[in-house]
Design a protein around this motif. Structure first.
Motif, short mmCIF file in Angstrom:
data_model
loop_
_atom_site.label_atom_id
_atom_site.label_comp_id
_atom_site.label_asym_id
_atom_site.label_seq_id
_atom_site.Cartn_x
_atom_site.Cartn_y
_atom_site.Cartn_z
N THR A 1 0.87 -1.03 -0.04
CA THR A 1 -0.03 0.14 -0.03
C THR A 1 1.02 1.30 0.02
N ASP A 2 2.03 1.13 0.31
CA ASP A 2 3.02 2.26 0.28
C ASP A 2 3.61 2.69 -1.01
N VAL A 3 3.26 1.85 -1.96
CA VAL A 3 3.95 2.12 -3.26
C VAL A 3 2.91 3.03 -3.95
N ASP A 4 3.20 4.14 -4.60
CA ASP A 4 2.68 5.06 -5.28
C ASP A 4 1.78 4.45 -6.55
N GLY A 5 0.42 4.80 -6.39
CA GLY A 5 -0.41 4.20 -7.39
C GLY A 5 -1.26 3.25 -6.92
N VAL A 6 -0.95 2.70 -5.87
CA VAL A 6 -1.64 1.44 -5.40
C VAL A 6 -3.04 2.37 -4.43
N ALA A 7 -4.29 2.17 -4.86
CA ALA A 7 -5.35 2.53 -4.22
C ALA A 7 -5.60 1.89 -3.00
N GLY B 1 -8.86 -4.50 -9.50
CA GLY B 1 -9.56 -3.45 -9.84
C GLY B 1 -8.98 -2.01 -10.03
N VAL B 2 -9.61 -1.09 -10.79
CA VAL B 2 -8.93 0.41 -11.08
C VAL B 2 -9.82 1.02 -10.27
N HIS B 3 -9.10 2.20 -9.60
CA HIS B 3 -9.85 2.99 -8.73
C HIS B 3 -9.83 4.51 -9.54
N PHE B 4 -10.99 5.28 -9.77
CA PHE B 4 -11.05 6.48 -10.27
C PHE B 4 -11.32 7.47 -9.27
N HIS B 5 -10.26 8.36 -9.37
CA HIS B 5 -10.48 9.74 -8.44
C HIS B 5 -11.85 10.32 -8.64
N THR B 6 -11.88 11.13 -9.75
CA THR B 6 -13.19 11.99 -9.77
C THR B 6 -14.30 11.04 -10.01
N GLU B 7 -15.44 11.31 -9.71
CA GLU B 7 -16.31 10.50 -9.89
C GLU B 7 -16.80 10.88 -11.42
N ALA C 1 6.16 -17.33 -0.49
CA ALA C 1 5.63 -16.76 -1.65
C ALA C 1 4.39 -16.08 -1.20
N ILE C 2 4.34 -14.99 -2.03
CA ILE C 2 3.20 -14.00 -1.44
C ILE C 2 2.25 -13.89 -2.58
N ASP C 3 0.92 -13.80 -2.40
CA ASP C 3 -0.12 -13.24 -3.46
C ASP C 3 -0.62 -11.89 -3.00
N LEU C 4 -0.84 -11.01 -3.55
CA LEU C 4 -1.23 -9.77 -3.54
C LEU C 4 -2.43 -9.32 -4.12
N PHE C 5 -3.44 -9.03 -3.37
CA PHE C 5 -4.71 -8.60 -4.55
C PHE C 5 -4.65 -7.15 -4.24
N VAL C 6 -4.67 -6.47 -5.31
CA VAL C 6 -4.43 -4.94 -5.13
C VAL C 6 -5.46 -4.22 -6.25
N VAL C 7 -5.90 -3.04 -5.79
CA VAL C 7 -6.59 -2.14 -6.59
C VAL C 7 -5.76 -0.80 -6.84
N VAL C 8 -5.36 -0.63 -8.07
CA VAL C 8 -4.55 0.55 -8.41
C VAL C 8 -5.25 1.78 -8.99
N GLU C 9 -4.55 2.94 -8.93
CA GLU C 9 -5.19 4.22 -9.32
C GLU C 9 -5.30 4.03 -10.90
N TYR C 10 -6.23 4.83 -11.43
CA TYR C 10 -6.36 4.90 -13.00
C TYR C 10 -5.32 5.68 -13.47
N GLY C 11 -4.74 5.29 -14.44
CA GLY C 11 -3.40 5.99 -15.04
C GLY C 11 -2.26 5.41 -14.97
N VAL C 12 -2.13 4.69 -13.94
CA VAL C 12 -0.76 4.04 -13.73
C VAL C 12 -0.45 2.76 -14.87
N ARG C 13 0.68 2.66 -15.11
CA ARG C 13 1.26 1.76 -15.99
C ARG C 13 1.33 0.34 -15.01
N ILE C 14 0.36 -0.59 -15.42
CA ILE C 14 0.55 -1.62 -14.56
C ILE C 14 1.67 -2.75 -14.39
#
Lengths: 128, 183
Positions: free
Chosen positions: A29-35, A113-119, A68-81
């Motif tokens: 969650t500390d990584v920039d762009g992770v929602a 998922g992808v998270h969008f800032h402005t509704e 071994a780690i599995d992470l389930f992440v939602v990222v911000e819209y616009g980042v390069r996955i």
């Protein structure tokens, strides 16, 4: 369930899997762009009951020496996955390896998922 | 969200029926709890069921099917295989829902497009997309579909890092026409 165990002269050191999960969740969650992390149905219910779960969206498999780690992440819209996935893998691996001494062999990133800032601009046509 | 709209008609009918049954059960229970013994109470219902076993069994079968369907529906939602890429340090998997969300969002940036419904399939050459559009009445559809195809391909390549093969565009409606009919 297996967990990390070190034998020292004075006794054993055990690190619970939950701890590894929390470290991974915080590093991700500390990584920039992770929602945020995506915890699934059980995680959602736990959260509703007011229990803040720091290892939400993290699945760990821990052996004697390796993890071994599995992470389930939602990222911000616009980042390069591919980029963000790489950063997440790197920082989670580094965090776990420095804090626990486990060797991290795999960090699997699931973008849930992808998270969008402005509704979204609401159907402006409806007003017409 | 786009996912929620995709309840198919059968699901709709069954959930409607389940809702009715629940409301009926609640009323029956409440009425019986207040001491009512006449028609509509649990006692009367049990007596009625005993006189007509066949109807009761049919009703039970219907309820059972509805219940099983609801169970199935509830359990099957979050199965999303997604797109998977291997990296030296494990795999990266992007859920189909995330990709569809991205596609919908990107396509809506194209001028003249009002609504987008995106579906992603795994094709032989990368992924294939199906876009169902509702467009403004004053657009040139060939121009809009070219534009949306190019934009979506570029956006997915950029954010997800995956090549998009075919993009099928279907213009489902022209904005405004459906609304007039509804009112």
């Amino acid at each position: 369930m297996n967990e990390k165990k070190d034998r020292t002269e004075l006794g054993d050191i055990r690190i619970a899997n939950e701890v590894v999960g929390v470290i991974a969740g915080l590093a991700a969650t500390d990584v920039d762009g992770v929602a945020g992390m995506s915890g699934g149905i059980a995680g959602g219910i736990a959260e509703m009951l007011g229990r803040k779960n720091l290892s939400k969206g993290v699945k760990v498999e821990v052996g004697e020496e390796q993890a071994a780690i599995d992470l389930f992440v939602v990222v911000e819209y616009g980042v390069r996955i591919p980029d963000i996935a790489w950063t997440i893998q790197e920082s989670v691996k580094r965090a776990i390896e420095t804090m626990t001494g486990l060797e991290v062999v795999e960090v699997n990133v699931h973008i849930q998922g992808v998270h969008f800032h402005t509704e979204e601009r609401h159907d402006d046509t409806r007003v017409r | 969200m786009a996912r929620d709209k995709q309840l198919n008609p059968i699901d709709r009918v069954i959930f409607f029926a389940v809702g009715l049954v629940l409301v009926g059960a609640a009323l029956t229970l409440a009425v019986s709890a207040l001491g009512w013994q006449g028609s509509g109470s649990i006692v009367a219902l049990v007596l009625w069921v005993q006189t007509r076993p066949i109807e009761a069994i049919v009703a039970a079968a219907v309820l059972l099917l509805g219940g099983l369907h609801s169970f199935y529906f509830a359990s099957q939602t979050e199965r999303d295989e997604g797109l998977r890429q291997e990296t030296p340090m494990g795999h990266v998997q992007v859920s189909m829902r995330a990709v569809e969300n991205l596609v919908t969002r990107s396509a809506r940036e194209v001028e003249g497009i009002n609504e987008v419904d995106a579906k992603v399939h795994q094709g032989p050459d990368g992924i294939a997309l199906s876009l169902a559009l509702v467009v403004q009445p004053d657009v040139q559809i060939p121009r809009v579909s070219d534009e949306v195809t190019a934009l979506v391909q570029a956006r997915i390549k950029e954010t997800v890092g995956i090549d998009v093969g075919r993009v099928n565009v279907e213009v489902r409606n022209i904005a405004g026409t459906a609304r007039q009919r509804r009112e």
